[in-house]
Motif scaffolding. Structure first.
Motif, PDB file in Angstrom:
ATOM      1  N   LEU A  38       0.843  -1.190   0.000  1.00 31.52           N
ATOM      2  CA  LEU A  38       0.000   0.000   0.000  1.00 31.52           C
ATOM      3  C   LEU A  38       0.876   1.238   0.000  1.00 31.52           C
ATOM      4  CD1 LEU A  38      -2.857  -0.941   2.457  1.00 31.52           C
ATOM      5  CD2 LEU A  38      -3.153  -0.050   0.155  1.00 31.52           C
ATOM      6  N   GLY A  39       0.734   2.065  -1.038  1.00 40.12           N
ATOM      7  CA  GLY A  39       1.489   3.310  -1.107  1.00 40.12           C
ATOM      8  C   GLY A  39       0.555   4.479  -0.891  1.00 40.12           C
ATOM      9  N   CYS A  40      -0.067   4.919  -1.971  1.00 39.40           N
ATOM     10  CA  CYS A  40      -0.890   6.132  -1.918  1.00 39.40           C
ATOM     11  C   CYS A  40      -2.248   5.911  -1.273  1.00 39.40           C
ATOM     12  CB  CYS A  40      -1.078   6.663  -3.336  1.00 39.40           C
ATOM     13  SG  CYS A  40      -2.061   5.562  -4.377  1.00 39.40           S
ATOM     14  N   GLU A  41      -2.776   4.702  -1.373  1.00 41.39           N
ATOM     15  CA  GLU A  41      -4.111   4.342  -0.875  1.00 41.39           C
ATOM     16  C   GLU A  41      -5.226   5.127  -1.548  1.00 41.39           C
ATOM     17  OE1 GLU A  41      -4.647   3.057   3.189  1.00 41.39           O
ATOM     18  OE2 GLU A  41      -2.607   3.715   3.639  1.00 41.39           O
ATOM     19  N   GLY A  43      -5.419   4.972  -5.391  1.00 38.00           N
ATOM     20  CA  GLY A  43      -5.530   4.588  -6.800  1.00 38.00           C
ATOM     21  C   GLY A  43      -4.500   5.169  -7.742  1.00 38.00           C
ATOM     22  N   ILE A  44      -3.445   5.792  -7.229  1.00 39.93           N
ATOM     23  CA  ILE A  44      -2.485   6.455  -8.104  1.00 39.93           C
ATOM     24  C   ILE A  44      -1.226   5.621  -8.367  1.00 39.93           C
ATOM     25  CG2 ILE A  44      -1.044   8.524  -8.407  1.00 39.93           C
ATOM     26  CD1 ILE A  44      -4.010   9.113  -8.453  1.00 39.93           C
ATOM     27  N   CYS A  45      -0.645   5.039  -7.325  1.00 40.67           N
ATOM     28  CA  CYS A  45       0.710   4.480  -7.453  1.00 40.67           C
ATOM     29  C   CYS A  45       0.755   3.069  -8.041  1.00 40.67           C
ATOM     30  CB  CYS A  45       1.413   4.487  -6.101  1.00 40.67           C
ATOM     31  SG  CYS A  45       0.787   3.252  -4.937  1.00 40.67           S
ATOM     32  N   GLY A  46      -0.289   2.290  -7.910  1.00 37.18           N
ATOM     33  CA  GLY A  46      -0.326   0.934  -8.471  1.00 37.18           C
ATOM     34  C   GLY A  46       0.352  -0.125  -7.621  1.00 37.18           C
ATOM     35  N   ALA A  47       0.913   0.253  -6.475  1.00 37.65           N
ATOM     36  CA  ALA A  47       1.642  -0.726  -5.654  1.00 37.65           C
ATOM     37  C   ALA A  47       0.739  -1.854  -5.152  1.00 37.65           C
ATOM     38  CB  ALA A  47       2.284  -0.016  -4.461  1.00 37.65           C
ATOM     39  N   CYS A  48      -0.554  -1.575  -5.050  1.00 36.98           N
ATOM     40  CA  CYS A  48      -1.490  -2.549  -4.472  1.00 36.98           C
ATOM     41  C   CYS A  48      -2.160  -3.431  -5.524  1.00 36.98           C
ATOM     42  CB  CYS A  48      -2.573  -1.794  -3.710  1.00 36.98           C
ATOM     43  SG  CYS A  48      -3.576  -0.777  -4.835  1.00 36.98           S
ATOM     44  N   ARG A  58      -6.851  -2.174  -8.595  1.00 35.22           N
ATOM     45  CA  ARG A  58      -6.174  -1.497  -7.481  1.00 35.22           C
ATOM     46  C   ARG A  58      -6.864  -1.966  -6.198  1.00 35.22           C
ATOM     47  NH1 ARG A  58      -2.039   1.427 -10.115  1.00 35.22           N
ATOM     48  NH2 ARG A  58      -2.898   2.611 -11.795  1.00 35.22           N
ATOM     49  N   CYS A  60      -6.594  -1.079  -3.285  1.00 37.87           N
ATOM     50  CA  CYS A  60      -6.972  -0.032  -2.325  1.00 37.87           C
ATOM     51  C   CYS A  60      -8.300   0.610  -2.697  1.00 37.87           C
ATOM     52  CB  CYS A  60      -5.880   1.034  -2.225  1.00 37.87           C
ATOM     53  SG  CYS A  60      -5.694   2.075  -3.695  1.00 37.87           S
TER      54      CYS A  60
END
Ligand code: FES
Ligand code: FES
Length: 167
Positions: A38-41, A43-48, A58, A60
């Motif tokens: 979890l990065g931005c939480e 919907g922006i970073c895509g880590a999730c 996504r 998150c």
């Protein structure tokens, strides 16, 4: 509270969760799949990013209850026992990660992309990567890793086709 059932990486899970619980929090905290980051939480970073019924989402932005009845795959489900997937190996071979925080999201997103585009152009690869953010690598290693994995998938597909052609 809602009772749901889903499959994660081929394993069945039944659990009871709050309606507001996100898929990301459910995977990480209720089911222990901490490879989903979890990065931005928002919907922006895509880590999730995870696969839900083979489509990247996504985690998150998805509620856990929305995953009821689906098949979810996380980064933990890409490797075959101890053997990395071709794409994961390519990330390692081409130094496509530094801290590794963004890597699960990239690998999941690109896995789905290569299913849809087994022989992509460099432009298509760049477009596909544009939905995931990395703060470390400068992206060249990631581009090289995806290019190499795509080339290897395309070569393998052609070899299979040749061996199946009538002689
Ligand atoms: S944590 Fe989900 S997109 Fe950034
Ligand atoms: S490797 Fe560190 S954020 Fe991508």
């Amino acid at each position: 509270m809602h009772a749901i059932s889903l499959t994660v990486n081929g394993r069945d899970h039944d659990l009871v969760i709050e309606a507001r619980r996100t898929l990301a929090d459910m995977l990480r905290h209720d089911l222990g799949y901490t490879g989903t980051h979890l990065g931005c939480e928002h919907g922006i970073c895509g880590a999730c990013t995870v696969l839900m019924d083979a489509a990247p989402v996504r985690a998150c932005l998805v509620f856990g209850v929305q995953a009821d009845g689906t098949e979810v795959r996380t980064v933990e489900g890409l490797a075959d026992a101890e053997q990395l997937s071709d794409l994961q190996q390519s990330f390692s071979d081409h130094h496509a990660l530094q801290c590794g925080f963004c890597t699960p999201g990239f690998v999941i997103s690109v896995t789905a992309f290569l299913w849809e585009h087994p022989d992509p152009t460099d432009g298509q690869i760049r477009d596909a990567l544009s939905g995931n953010l990395c703060r470390c690598t400068g992206y060249q290693g990631i581009l090289a890793a995806v290019r190499a994995a795509a080339d290897s998938i395309s070569t393998a597909a052609q070899e299979t086709k040749h061996t199946q052609e009538p002689r």
